[in-house]
Motif scaffolding. Structure first.
Motif, mmCIF file in Angstrom:
data_model
loop_
_atom_site.group_PDB
_atom_site.id
_atom_site.type_symbol
_atom_site.label_atom_id
_atom_site.label_comp_id
_atom_site.label_asym_id
_atom_site.label_seq_id
_atom_site.Cartn_x
_atom_site.Cartn_y
_atom_site.Cartn_z
ATOM 1 N N TRP A 192 0.831 -1.205 0.000
ATOM 2 C CA TRP A 192 0.000 0.000 0.000
ATOM 3 C C TRP A 192 0.862 1.249 0.000
ATOM 4 N N ALA A 193 1.949 1.205 0.763
ATOM 5 C CA ALA A 193 2.835 2.366 0.875
ATOM 6 C C ALA A 193 3.457 2.731 -0.474
ATOM 7 N N ILE A 194 3.716 1.729 -1.298
ATOM 8 C CA ILE A 194 4.329 1.987 -2.608
ATOM 9 C C ILE A 194 3.467 2.940 -3.439
ATOM 10 N N HIS A 195 2.142 2.841 -3.273
ATOM 11 C CA HIS A 195 1.228 3.656 -4.086
ATOM 12 C C HIS A 195 1.218 5.127 -3.662
ATOM 13 N N LEU A 196 1.891 5.451 -2.569
ATOM 14 C CA LEU A 196 1.980 6.847 -2.143
ATOM 15 C C LEU A 196 3.056 7.608 -2.918
ATOM 16 N N GLU A 197 3.745 6.895 -3.817
ATOM 17 C CA GLU A 197 4.836 7.515 -4.564
ATOM 18 C C GLU A 197 4.383 8.751 -5.334
ATOM 19 N N LEU A 198 3.143 8.734 -5.839
ATOM 20 C CA LEU A 198 2.653 9.865 -6.628
ATOM 21 C C LEU A 198 2.673 11.156 -5.809
#
Length: 448
Positions: A44-50
């Motif tokens: 889930w944390a990976i998707h905060l990259e944006l």
């Protein structure tokens, strides 16, 4: 009519400084929360990259105009370009001295701890195979920069000198190649100070642009905790999802401990000692005042992207004069790479120790270590102008002492994390430099 001038301090720095406020605390909370989220919910944390990339791009968006406007504004604020001589000499002397001290610290610590000795040869061989693709790409960049010549100290020095100048100013802006932009800004603003009334309109415009950009930076700082949360969570989440966090233990623990120990000595002892000796400031209070900049540097892993916040913290929180922050910090973010130089010296000797496991005849003598020290110093200064700077400059250091370039694979699993620590040290070193150089201006405030 006289030249436009920026406002200068009328009281001692400590009295001018504003409280650091809650900004630093919010960023600390954001980093801790981000690491916790990345540990528990890595995918889930990976998707905060944006969100993190948006914040990073907002910072990078203003770097080039801010550097040019701030350097010009700082020169115009002097009134007479000849007043730049002493502060300029102090800045260069500070940069070179602290970089040499950082490399010396790195060599001392790595020789005391000796990480990499007794490593399993199979680990070394495996790392070489995994690094082949990275090294091929980086080697191509080195060969391109060297233009077919053998990489040597002389060639590195030549490239550093040429980095001061550009044949395409707009091209340097697009590539965020700051050093020639700073040289141009100094010369251009210096000429404006000699033109009298004719330069009044453009000088006023430059100062107004600089003030507006700084106001924009203060606005960005309000959303900094959220942007930093996204940046850190996505990066640590990716590392956790790829099981790279497990690589922080075992064979690389000694190497990481060595680099972190060296960085801690430089950031917590050497730099604070220099700050106190030359300015009589309280080093611990200064660290708190620069906290937002240091934590942002850790989060972004880019001292250039952090430059706007470093300038705001130095002037508003730490009370360093505008004339010093506008001249010293942009230059420092480009050439003052203490953490990088220390890291490269320590990494090269760690790799040499590991290489001895598969080639017992290899011996890194005193002359080789001095070669590493000199090459690491020069390569770190030139890092900002080279793509994939950390990897490429380290390869230059390895090449200088005849170590296989593929051995860089040993440190790739943890390089992303150490990069954040050395960038934080770079940013703090820049701010210390601004405070020290501030004492060299001749027109000192008389109000005490």
């Amino acid at each position: 009519m006289g030249q436009p001038a920026t406002k200068t301090a009328t009281s001692p720095p400590e009295q001018n400084a504003r409280p650091a406020g809650h900004g630093t605390l919010y960023i600390v909370i954001a980093i801790i929360a981000a690491i916790a989220v990345a540990w528990v919910l890595p995918n889930w944390a990976i998707h905060l990259e944006l969100g993190g990339q948006i914040f990073l791009r907002l910072l990078q968006m203003v770097v080039v105009p801010l550097v040019m406007a701030s350097v010009m504004s700082g020169i115009l604020g002097l009134g007479d370009v000849r007043k730049l001589g002493k502060p300029g000499a102090y800045a260069v002397l500070y940069y070179m001295s602290t970089t040499v001290l950082a490399v010396a610290t790195g060599l001392l610590v790595v020789n005391l701890i000796n990480p990499g000795q007794g490593i399993d040869p199979a680990i070394v061989t495996g790392a070489q195979e995994e690094a082949a693709e990275h090294v091929d790409k980086a080697t191509a960049e080195i060969e391109k920069a060297a233009e077919g010549q053998e990489v040597s100290l002389g060639l590195i020095f030549k490239k550093l000198v040429l980095m001061l100048f550009t044949d395409n100013l707009l091209g340097s802006m697009v590539e965020v190649n700051l050093l020639p932009l700073i040289v141009f800004s100094i010369i251009f603003a210096g000429m404006l100070t000699t033109m009298g009334e004719r330069s009044h309109t453009i000088a006023t415009l430059v100062i107004s642009i600089n003030d507006t950009l700084m106001a924009f930076i203060m606005l960005l700082m309000k959303v900094a905790p959220l942007g930093i949360f996204c940046l850190v969570a996505s990066r640590f989440g990716k590392a956790n999802a790829e099981d790279k966090l497990d690589d922080l233990a075992g064979v690389l623990a000694g190497y990481m401990g060595t680099v972190l120990a060296g960085l801690a000595i430089h950031a917590l002892i050497t730099l604070p000692l220099l700050l106190y000796i030359f300015t009589r400031r309280n080093p611990f209070r200064f660290m708190v005042q620069m906290g937002q900049a240091v934590l942002t540097a850790f989060s972004t892993a880019s001292s250039t992207a952090t430059l706007p916040i470093t300038m705001e913290c130095a002037e508003v929180q730490a009370g360093v004069s505008k004339r010093s922050t506008e001249f010293v910090l942009p230059l420092g973010a480009t050439v003052n790479m203490d953490g990088t130089a220390l890291y490269e010296a320590a990494a090269a000797i760690f790799i040499a120790n590991a290489y001895a496991a598969i080639d017992p005849s290899f011996d890194l003598n005193f002359v080789d270590q001095m070669t590493i020290a000199i090459t690491a110093t020069l390569a770190a200064v030139g890092a900002a102008g080279i793509p994939e700077a950390g990897l490429i400059t380290l390869l230059i250091v390895l090449n200088a002492v005849g170590l296989p370039l593929t051995l860089v694979g040993l440190i790739l699993p943890v390089d992303w994390l150490l990069d954040r620590f050395r960038t934080a040290v770079n940013a703090f070193g820049d701010s210390v430099g601004a405070a020290i150089v501030d004492t060299s201006f001749t027109d000192k405030p008389t109000d005490k």
